[in-house]
Each structure stands twice: as C-alpha cells, then as structure tokens.
Design an enzyme around this catalytic site. Structure first.
Site, PDB file in Angstrom:
ATOM      1  N   ASP A  18       0.563  -0.732  -0.152  1.00  0.00           N
ATOM      2  CA  ASP A  18       0.171  -0.085   0.078  1.00  0.00           C
ATOM      3  C   ASP A  18       0.926   1.149   0.132  1.00  0.00           C
ATOM      4  OD1 ASP A  18       0.496   0.387   2.764  1.00  0.00           O
ATOM      5  OD2 ASP A  18      -1.036  -0.536   3.524  1.00  0.00           O
ATOM      6  N   GLN A  19       1.082   2.406   0.131  1.00  0.00           N
ATOM      7  CA  GLN A  19       1.038   3.799   0.289  1.00  0.00           C
ATOM      8  C   GLN A  19       1.919   3.532   1.008  1.00  0.00           C
ATOM      9  OE1 GLN A  19      -1.987   7.465   0.094  1.00  0.00           O
ATOM     10  NE2 GLN A  19       0.365   8.818  -0.170  1.00  0.00           N
TER      11      GLN A  19
END
Length: 144
Positions: A18-19
């Site tokens: 994810d980020q």
C-alpha cells in the site's frame, strides 16, 4: 514425527504494497497459494496435472493471523506443511517469515476438500492413491 515443511522464498514487489510500503493484507492469502502449489510441485505433480486427472481442491475455510508487516523489497519465506489429511479433506498450515532474521510475520491455515471437476466430493485415497499417499507421508514427516 513432524510434518515435512516446504519452503519458497520471494521478494515483496511494489504492487503488493500500500502507500505505506506495507504488504496489503490479502496478498498473504495469495502467498499461501504459492506455498501449497510449490508443496504439490515437490511431489513431481503440478496443480494443472492434478486438475487434468479430474481432481480439484476447492477452499472451504481460511484463517490468518498477522504478527508483523512485510514491506516493499523484503525477502520473505513461505513455509507450508500438511497439517491434517483424510480421504476427503486436507488442511495446509503456513508461516511467513522475513529473511534473513526469520522474523515471524504471518501464520495461517487453509482447509480444502477433494472434488471432481463438477465439485462432487471424492475420496482421494481411492481416486489418486499415489497422490494421497504422498500427502499423507508429508503430514507424517516421511519421505516416499
């Protein structure tokens, strides 16, 4: 005796995170599939060959416990073993650890039933006795 543990290493890819560069939780289930595919391949049999013989292993249950996150570019090892086997059902257990320090990241299990291609339950011990014997030996920690 302890079951035979099959291992498979991989490097976490950017698209699996994810980020925050943390592995997205559902990717661990994909890695479980990699582990059991490679365990079956160790028998000299691919999932494809098993399906060509008319045997499927549909998933009936899955459990997962997250301990610590894997991150982008980590090298992880998927450790898979046959936890339970009967003529109708099969349970795999998994550990995912970060290498080289072997830090435990995730544990889990998947439960499967043996079926025909039209999803009718079968007794693998009768349909494919050699495959069943190999899986049973893995569970018992025996080499065939």
């Amino acid at each position: 005796m302890s079951p035979i543990i099959h291992t498979h290493s991989l490097r976490v890819r950017y698209g699996e995170t994810d980020q925050m560069s943390v592995v997205y939780h559902t990717n661990y289930l994909n890695w479980f599939e990699v582990g059991r595919t490679e365990l079956i391949r160790a028998a000299g049999l691919s999932y494809r060959q098993l399906e060509e013989k008319g045997v499927l292993l549909p998933l009936t249950d899955a459990s997962i416990s997250y301990k610590k996150p894997a991150k982008y570019d980590d090298v992880v090892e998927i450790r898979t073993h046959v936890e339970l086997i009967s003529p109708l059902r099969l349970t795999f257990a998994y550990e995912i650890v970060r290498l080289p320090d072997e830090e435990l990241l995730v544990t889990g299990k998947t439960m499967h039933v043996f079926t025909t291609t039209d999803l009718r339950p079968i007794r693998l011990s009768k349909t494919e006795p050699e495959v069943y014997a190999w899986l049973e030996a893995q569970h018992k920690g025996e080499q065939l």
